[in-house]
Structures are given as C-alpha cells and as structure tokens.
Scaffold this active site. Structure first.
Site, PDB file in Angstrom:
ATOM      1  N   SER A 136     -11.002  -0.893  -1.769  1.00 31.36           N
ATOM      2  CA  SER A 136      -9.788  -0.868  -0.937  1.00 31.36           C
ATOM      3  C   SER A 136     -10.104  -1.210   0.512  1.00 31.36           C
ATOM      4  CB  SER A 136      -9.150   0.526  -0.961  1.00 31.36           C
ATOM      5  OG  SER A 136      -8.296   0.683  -2.044  1.00 31.36           O
TER       6      SER A 136
ATOM      7  N   ASP B 194       0.828  -1.208   0.000  1.00 30.93           N
ATOM      8  CA  ASP B 194       0.000   0.000   0.000  1.00 30.93           C
ATOM      9  C   ASP B 194       0.862   1.257   0.000  1.00 30.93           C
ATOM     10  OD1 ASP B 194      -2.383   1.767   0.600  1.00 30.93           O
ATOM     11  OD2 ASP B 194      -3.303  -0.185   0.936  1.00 30.93           O
TER      12      ASP B 194
ATOM     13  N   HIS C 224      -4.076   6.050   3.031  1.00 31.78           N
ATOM     14  CA  HIS C 224      -4.688   4.823   2.525  1.00 31.78           C
ATOM     15  C   HIS C 224      -4.094   3.572   3.171  1.00 31.78           C
ATOM     16  CE1 HIS C 224      -5.651   1.708  -0.529  1.00 31.78           C
ATOM     17  NE2 HIS C 224      -6.665   2.483  -0.863  1.00 31.78           N
TER      18      HIS C 224
END
Length: 748
Positions: A532, A141, A207
C-alpha cells in the site's frame, strides 16, 4: 496494502465467518452482481434505460427489476449493479451487449526519507512545482483527513480548469481546499444494508491519508512519530492536487464501489490513479480494478496498484493486468531498531516501532512460561503469551518474554505488563507499532534471554525507544507478493518496486496509531508498511515523469520507470518475480532514451491472442458488437505485447526453453543516436537480439527488433533463469529483465 498483523487476523476471522454464512444461505437469496457492458453507449442512447431493459428481460418483472437495481455506471464505461438470483445472473451473461457478470466481492487494503533515498530532493521538487500544480492524483482508499498539515493549501491557486470533480461533506468532513480538490465516497451496499457506517469522505482508518500524502503531501518540516524518523515529510508530487475517492469501510472495499469510483475519477479530470487495494487474481473482465484501469488507460490515465502482501510465497501477486503499473514493496536505507538491555549487562536490538521512553533504569523481567495462570482456562500456549493463559499477578509491572507470533502486546497491556520482548519464529524486515514498550528479536538472542530468566533470581530488563540507523538498500520486503502471475502467464508481474517498509506519512487523527481502541495515542504522522505504501510512491514517480512529458501515454510513462529502475538485491528463489524491473528512479525516468509504447490496438491484439471473446473485445472498443480478431494483425511472439520486460513460463518441467519476443522502441532522446544491445545471462540460456544495433536519425523514430531465447531442460531444483537486455548509447541505459520460469513450484 497496509500490513498490519492484527488487521490480517481480523480479516481471516471475517473470511471464515463469511464462508460459514455463505454455506447456510439459500439458493433463492438475491445478492449484488456487477453487470459490465464495456464502453459507454453511443450518443443518443440512454445507458440507464439500456440497463433497466436488460434487467427487466432477465428478471421478467418490471417492478422487481426496478427494485433490484442498485447503481448504474454510465460516465466512463457502461454497466450496473443489481440484486440477482444465480439463474438471472447467468441469463444476463448470455445477453448481447454484456461483457461479463460477476458477484460483488470485497477486496482488502493492501515520508521523511523515501524521496531523498530515491534521489528526488526537495530542491528538485521545488523547481518542478509549477508543472506539478496542474497534476491531479486520484486516490481510491479509506478517505482523507484534510486537516493534516500535509494537505495545507497555503500558496495554492484554484484547481486546474480541467477539474470537474466534486467535494462531498459528511461526518467530521466540512469540505475540501485548493490542495485536496475533490472528495467523494461510495457505499452502494448501504442501499442493501442501512446499518453501514455513516457516509463521509473522512478517513477513520488512516490508510487513505497515509497513501495520499505519500503521493502528493506538501512539505512539512519536523515531522515524526513521537520523535521517531524525524525530518521533512513530503510526497513525491508535493505541489500536485489530491482527489480522494473513498471506497473502503470497516467491512472492506466492495467491487461495486471501486467501479463507481473509477467511473467518476476518469471523467473528473484526474491525471493518474493510485489504488492500494486488491484481492485474488481474476479474469480481467471480472476484476473491477482491471476494468476501471483499462478505461482510465483509454483516456490517457495511468493506474498504479499495490502487488499485495502475501509474500514471500510464489504466485501471490495481484493486480496483474498489463495496463496497470503493479508495484512491489522494497526498503530504503533507514532501519528502525529498538534496543534491549538485561540486568546482567547483555545488550541486543530488535525490530519494532516503540514510541515509549523508559521511566526506570530496569524493570522486573519474566517469561510467559513462568507467568502462566495454571487454570487451564486458556486454549493457547503460555510460553507464547497467548490470550487467557497468563496470570495478571505474575505479569503486572513486568516486562514479559514471549515466544512469538507478533500480537502479544495486546495481552500484556491488558494484564498491566510493562513491556514485551518477543522472539519471532522467522526474521522480519518490517517494524510494527507496539501498544506498550516492545521489541521483536531473533531466536538466538531469545534463547539467551530465556536462559537468563531461568538462571537468575531477580531478572531485569529495559526496552529503549526506537531509533533510526542506516542499512544497505534496496531489497524486496519479505511480505511483498511474488510472481509468477496466473492470468496472463507470460507477462512479468510485479512491474517495479518502490519503498514500502517503515514509511512515515500523514495520518488521520480520528484513529489511534495502531487502530486499537485501547490505544490512546493519536498523531499527525504514522509509520506503516505494506505494498500500500509502495503504490503511491510509484504513482508519484509516474506523475513526475508526466510533468515533463504531458503527451506521453500511460504505457510510455510505465516503460520509462521500468527501464531506468535501480537494480535490486534479490534472492535466487525470487529473482525478478519479487522485484520486477527494480526500484523506481524518478530522475533517470525523466529521460529514458527509449520507450516501449503500447497502443489500444496493441491491447486488442493481446486480448485476441489470450483468447478473449470477440464480442466482448468489441464492446470494450465502444459497441462494435461484430468485431472480428481476424481483422487485426495477429499479436506476435511469446507474450504478444510490446512490454518493457520479457517473461516466459515453460510448459512443464521436462520442456526445453524456447521463446521469441518482438519489440518496438521509440527514440525519445535528442537528435541522432546509436544503441547497441548488451546481454547479461544466466548459465543455461542462449539469447540473441536481431538486430543488435539500432540507429535513430531523429526523435520519435521507431525501430523493431526480436529477442530469441533458447535453452535446454532446466536442472532439477532450479525453477528460475534470469537475464538482462540493455540497450546502451553514449548517455542512456535502457534495461529489460528477461525471466524464464519453470512450473512445478507451489503457486497461488
């Protein structure tokens, strides 16, 4: 993949710019290519030397070959990255020992309530903490914010002895702890372009921190986003360890970095891998995620991947390799609503994440049409509040009503507005965080607000802070990518669904909650949506099952999750193309009764049936360059794989339906058991199961059966027929969706 309207717009601009630049590049410019060579070489053979010799042969100059090489993959599989000319790449692709050569491209990034909703209570998690503490979740990520309370290592012992990974340091990142046991970063393009970001495993996007904590965040009481969605935040495996592999930067996620991360993670000792990243579907041997996850599967590591955010359009699903757990996004029973009240007493509610409480009882209200600047300088639509179309004097201090696309708050904030009420062209099930007080409402209420503004001398309104309400769930998110897939057309993808709407989890405090520079709000937790967010939920559920069955293969764990999933509320035009087998149910998956296992040899037979080159298959198996598909028993049936779901695409719109699926199940219950087949089918399908009773006398016993699907030509206007096979004994219900798809729809 995180869903963000601004980010998507930026990505589209980036894509256009890339295409323009590509059209002006000369044919002689060297570009990075990935040369994939299958399994690692046999002992005593240097992968690095082998790579260099191949490169020298292709380029014809030893010095230039050495300068052109960027990176070697040599730990878990073999290959390298080099800057090549097109004819050199073609020459390499023809060399013995090379599986594929493909240009480096960029992929993109695809809680307090979710685990309770899925039935995995905090009490149950605490009982399982000892087993979980030996599990290491590898996350590919944007990096990680170790200072988050979700990664506090209080009470943790040292990492498991199997852990062989590393912890890199860098800007704003001083090290790991006993919770976050590893952190690497990959930026191979820095070898090509030194202007890239400063290397560090730290998360400057948010994220990676969000996905990591969703999978394995420790319990944090009183978590919320400015009081919204308040509760105890925890991951699905709150006692497990985290290993971050940072592969995504401001410019995206490069193929060569993804492969480098898989190469390390497999050898480092992770137990499962979560990848909330994707791009357009490619042949498996040209897809870095498919390649990396295949080698992970060979080592007993299951990879969970996001399905993509290009829904509700058909044919958009990504990460479709059959050894990957492909995850769609679904809802939980919490809905975030933002109330709006007008000066005439009318009340309505919209969808948004509005962290602001009103400071006045009512604010002046206007519309984009009335606030137009009249200069003609703007190229957009003033009614939609497009950039440069509005007058600051007419907007400042007022709430502005806009016909919408969803990003008007940026413009209104810049002009000093007090808030936005936006009418969306289509209803949405996903809330977005606004820069100023804002709400997205339906067109019917929008028309009433517009009429109120036009018919009132002094229109006023107020937007209240977002609150949580209960709603019916689960259902598939509108943005979640749909099948059918376009690579192996008779394998149903996505596989399963998991919460991906309005998920609250940890966030990096090096970035604002919207990611916008003008936004000064930072918070330890944030609420975002996307496949996600669904992906790490499924990864954690996989780890939960693995904690009870450490000897199970990735396919067995995947089967347990798929066959015990909770049925979804699905639209007729989507059926299981949107939801897969249903929403994960970790508790039921612990004891599924039967599993559909898949061995490495099964995948080999599948490759042969799919028409892959025998030499390439041999290289995948470890350098058997003379491998012959005829030496293997041929794969049987329509799909050629012992998959937990069954899917067929009929040849054309005038074809009748005919498919046969061969399956083998393993009894993983206790003692003797008798399972009977129950079929639920749509009109127009005839389904026969042979045999329709399976009698098991002991655990780990296997039995085979076939499912024969017949039907006439599908009616005009109908492109999907669904059915369900359920094997049931006195305790278990083992479900497999059966889906027939007729082509002719817009796919891809």
């Amino acid at each position: 993949m995180k869903l963000n309207l601004v980010a998507l717009s930026i990505f589209n601009l980036f894509l256009v710019a890339t295409l323009i630049n590509a059209s002006t590049e000369t044919h002689n410019e060297r570009k990075p290519y990935i040369v994939y060579m299958g399994d690692v070489p046999a002992a005593g053979i240097s992968a690095v030397n082998e790579h260099q010799n191949l490169l020298r042969t292709a380029i014809g100059d030893a010095k230039l070959a050495k300068e052109s090489k960027v990176h070697s993959y040599k730990k878990s599989f073999s290959g390298f990255v080099a800057r090549l000319l097109p004819h050199e790449a073609k020459r390499l692709s023809e060399e013995e020992g090379v599986v594929s050569v493909f240009p480096n491209t960029r992929c993109k990034l695809h809680t307090t309530r979710t685990w309770d909703f899925l039935g995995l209570s905090e009490t149950l998690q605490q009982k399982n903490s000892k087993r979980e503490s030996d599990i290491i979740v590898g996350i590919l990520d944007t990096g990680i914010w170790v200072k988050s309370p979700s990664f506090n290592d209080k009470g943790y012992g040292p990492p498991p002895a199997k852990w062989k990974g590393k912890c890199f340091t860098g800007a704003n990142f001083t090290g790991c702890n006993n919770k976050v046991v590893g952190a690497r970063y990959y930026h191979l393009e820095k070898e090509i372009d030194p202007r890239m970001d400063e290397p560090s495993p730290v998360d400057t996007d948010g994220h990676g921190t969000h996905t990591s904590s969703t999978a394995s965040g420790a319990s944090v009481k009183g978590a919320s986003l400015y009081g919204i969605a308040q509760g105890t935040a925890r991951g699905g495996l709150p006692s497990a360890r985290v290993a971050m592999y940072k592969v995504c930067w401001e410019d995206g996620c490069n193929d060569m970095d993804l492969l480098a991360a898989f190469d390390d993670a497999i050898l480092d000792g992770v137990d499962l891998i979560s990848v909330s990243i994707g791009g357009p579907s490619r042949s498996f041997f040209d897809d870095p995620i498919a390649i990396g996850s295949f080698h992970a599967m060979k080592k007993g590591i299951l990879t969970s991947c996001s399905a993509g955010n290009e829904g509700p359009h058909p044919g958009t699903v990504q990460n479709v390799a059959p050894w990957i757990l492909t995850v769609a996004a679904s809802s939980i029973d919490r809905h975030l609503v933002t109330a709006v009240k007008l000066g005439n007493g009318m009340e309505t509610s919209g969808i948004s994440i509005n962290t602001f409480s009103p400071k006045k009882i009512l604010y002046p209200l206007t519309s984009g049409a009335l606030a137009a600047n009249g200069s003609g300088q703007g190229y957009g639509n003033a009614s939609a509040c497009d950039y440069a179309t509005l007058s600051m004097n007419k907007v400042k201090g007022k709430i502005v009503y806009c016909l919408g696309s969803g990003s008007q708050d940026y413009t209104i904030k810049e002009l000093g507005g007090a808030g936005t009420i936006v009418t969306l062209d289509e209803p949405t099930d996903t809330a977005f965080t606004t820069l100023i007080p804002g709400a997205f409402i339906g067109s019917k209420d929008g028309s009433k607000i517009d009429h109120y503004i036009d018919s009132t001398k002094n229109p006023q309104a107020v937007i209240y802070k977002t609150r949580s309400v209960k709603m019916a769930a689960p259902f598939v998110a509108s943005f979640s990518a749909r099948g059918p897939q376009v690579i192996s057309i008779n394998i149903l993808k996505p596989d399963i669904s998991a919460p991906g709407i309005d998920v609250l989890a940890a966030y990096s405090q090096l970035v604002s909650i919207t990611g916008q520079p003008m936004d000064k709000r930072v918070a330890p937790f944030n609420i975002i949506s996307g496949t996600s967010m669904a992906c790490p939920h499924a990864a954690a559920a996989s780890g939960y099952v693995k904690s009870f069955h450490p000897d199970w293969s990735p396919a067995a764990i995947k089967s347990a999750l798929m066959t015990t999933a909770t049925p979804m509320e699905i639209k007729a035009e989507d059926a299981e193309l949107g939801s897969g087998s249903g929403q994960i149910n970790p508790l039921r998956a612990r004891h599924p009764g039967l599993i559909y296992d898949i061995s490495l040899n099964d995948y080999v037979r599948f490759f042969c049936k799919e028409g892959y080159n025998s030499t390439s298959i041999g290289l995948l198996l470890g350098g058997k360059k003379r491998f012959n598909c005829s030496s293997f028993k041929p794969a049987q049936g329509t799909d050629g794989l012992n998959y937990p779901s069954m899917h067929t695409q009929v040849k054309n719109k005038n074809s009748s339906i005919s498919a046969v699926f061969y399956r083998t199940v393993t009894h993983v219950g206790y003692g003797k058991s008798v399972y009977k087949a129950i079929i639920t089918s749509a009109k127009g399908l005839s389904i026969r199961v042979v045999p329709n009773t399976l009698i098991f006398s002991k655990p780990r016993e296997t039995m085979s059966f076939k499912v024969v699907v017949k039907g006439g030509v599908m009616k005009k206007g109908n492109h999907i027929l669904s059915a369900l096979l359920e094997w049931r004994d006195y305790k278990h219900s083992v479900k497999s969706p059966i889906l027939v798809y007729r082509p002719g729809q817009s796919v891809g």
